[in-house]
Design an enzyme around this catalytic site. Structure first.
Site, short mmCIF file in Angstrom:
data_model
loop_
_atom_site.label_atom_id
_atom_site.label_comp_id
_atom_site.label_asym_id
_atom_site.label_seq_id
_atom_site.Cartn_x
_atom_site.Cartn_y
_atom_site.Cartn_z
N ALA A 239 0.84 -1.21 0.00
CA ALA A 239 0.00 0.00 0.00
C ALA A 239 0.87 1.25 0.00
O ALA A 239 1.23 1.77 -1.06
CB ALA A 239 -0.93 -0.03 1.20
N ARG A 240 1.25 1.70 1.17
CA ARG A 240 2.06 2.91 1.31
C ARG A 240 2.84 2.83 2.61
O ARG A 240 2.32 2.25 3.60
CB ARG A 240 1.17 4.14 1.43
N GLU A 269 10.53 6.34 3.14
CA GLU A 269 11.36 5.80 2.07
C GLU A 269 11.92 6.93 1.19
O GLU A 269 11.28 7.97 1.07
CB GLU A 269 10.55 4.82 1.21
N HIS A 287 9.76 -0.22 -3.43
CA HIS A 287 8.55 0.41 -3.98
C HIS A 287 8.45 0.19 -5.50
O HIS A 287 8.53 1.13 -6.29
CB HIS A 287 8.52 1.92 -3.65
N GLY A 289 5.86 -1.66 -7.03
CA GLY A 289 4.54 -2.21 -7.39
C GLY A 289 4.19 -2.05 -8.86
O GLY A 289 3.71 -2.97 -9.50
C1 GLV Z 1 2.54 4.08 -6.60
O1 GLV Z 1 2.83 3.84 -5.48
C2 GLV Z 1 1.35 4.76 -7.00
O2 GLV Z 1 0.66 5.34 -6.16
O3 GLV Z 1 1.06 4.75 -8.20
#
Ligand code: GLV
Length: 325
Positions: A239-240, A269, A287, A289
């Site tokens: 997520a974050r 981060e 990070h 994703g």
């Molecule tokens: C990546 O983390 C996004 O929010 O696209």
């Protein structure tokens, strides 16, 4: 008439710069490190539009120095680098890139889940270190079964559902916790049941976080929540940073309070709580994703299309502050 000026705050694909340059006077950041706030403000002066990444803060202080700004196109679905309310107050349109990264991010969530379950990173290090001497050891490198397990997803939006879809091939039961219930037909299709968060924490073999960040979900998972999980459970955070209390998770992993974690996003981060580094039961990625070429390009193209529409007086496809439609 001179072309409107657009700033691209980080390096993006050349074809995106080229496409924008046909319509706008474009400045880029070829050094590709995020600018300090003063430098960002200096570069933004006189620009009508800006393309940002999650590392580029757009806040009131920056906006106050950018009176010509009309549109901020974030190359991300998340918006926590942008003070959307401050933009709205100034009539600045904000856009994001939902949709194009769902499947790629779901793939990564699964890569992490599988890596943690079957201890892939540990196994790789074990082989490289030369520790693999006997060839077959009955009780060495044992992991956790994924098939038939219970997957708990906190945040059942577009990406959460794309993750759930993949679980059907593993005969998993899906529990989810979300502000609102998803349509019944989707619950059936995904074999997913909405439950309270504590119930999900107590019953899941894998707890996967896919909520958008907001102050309301800061430290959604901390020591108290981890204590509610099974000792054999694995936590996955795609997520974050900040959704998980990193210090609490590190303590829990050290103490064997849960079996493992796989984390793609961190508080503060790219700085990392150093406690993660010595943990063998944590898989860590930087990070990534949405990090495939096709998806990153699609994100940049989506952001560019949003920016172009906003600056040409058309409705941007992914307008966030709908009051400015
Ligand atoms: C990546 O983390 C996004 O929010 O696209």
């Amino acid at each position: 008439m001179s072309k409107p000026r657009v700033l691209i705050a980080r390096r993006v694909f050349p074809e995106v710069v080229e496409a924008l340059s046909a319509r706008f006077e474009v400045a880029t950041n070829e050094v590709d490190t995020p600018w300090a706030p003063e430098e960002f403000a200096r570069r933004l002066a006189g620009c009508q539009g800006v393309l940002t990444t999650i590392m580029d803060r757009v806040d009131e202080a920056l906006l106050a120095k950018a009176p010509d700004l009309k549109a901020v196109a974030n190359i991300a679905v998340g918006l926590n680098n942008i003070d959307v309310a401050a933009c709205t107050k100034r009539g600045i349109r904000v856009t994001n890139t939902p949709g194009v990264l769902n499947e790629t991010t779901a793939d990564l969530a699964w890569a992490l889940l599988m890596a943690a379950a079957r201890r892939i990173a540990e196994g790789d290090a074990y082989v490289r270190r030369g520790d693999w001497k006997i060839g077959f050891e009955m009780e060495a490198n044992l992991g956790t079964d994924v098939h038939g397990a219970t997957l708990g997803i906190i945040g059942m939006g577009r990406i959460g559902q794309a993750i759930a879809k993949r679980a059907t091939g593993f005969d998993m039961e899906i529990l989810y916790h979300n502000r609102s219930r998803i349509p019944e037909a989707d619950e059936k299709r995904l074999n997913a049941t909405r439950v309270e968060r504590d119930d999900l924490l107590a019953r899941s073999d894998f707890v996967l976080l896919m909520v958008p960040y907001s102050p309301a979900v800061h430290h959604l998972i901390g020591a108290v929540e981890i204590a509610k999980m099974k000792r054999t459970a694995i936590l996955v955070n795609t997520a974050r940073g900040g959704v998980v209390d990193d210090a609490a998770l590190i303590e829990a992993l050290k103490a064997g309070r849960i079996a493992g974690a796989a984390i793609d996003v961190f508080e503060g981060e790219p700085k990392l709580n150093a406690g993660y580094l010595g943990l063998r039961n944590a898989v860590l990625t930087p990070h990534v994703g949405s990090a495939t070429r096709a998806t990153r390009l699609a994100m940049c193209e989506t952001a560019a299309a949003n920016l172009t529409a906003a600056l040409e007086g058309r409705a941007p496809p992914n307008l966030v502050n709908k009051e400015l439609a």
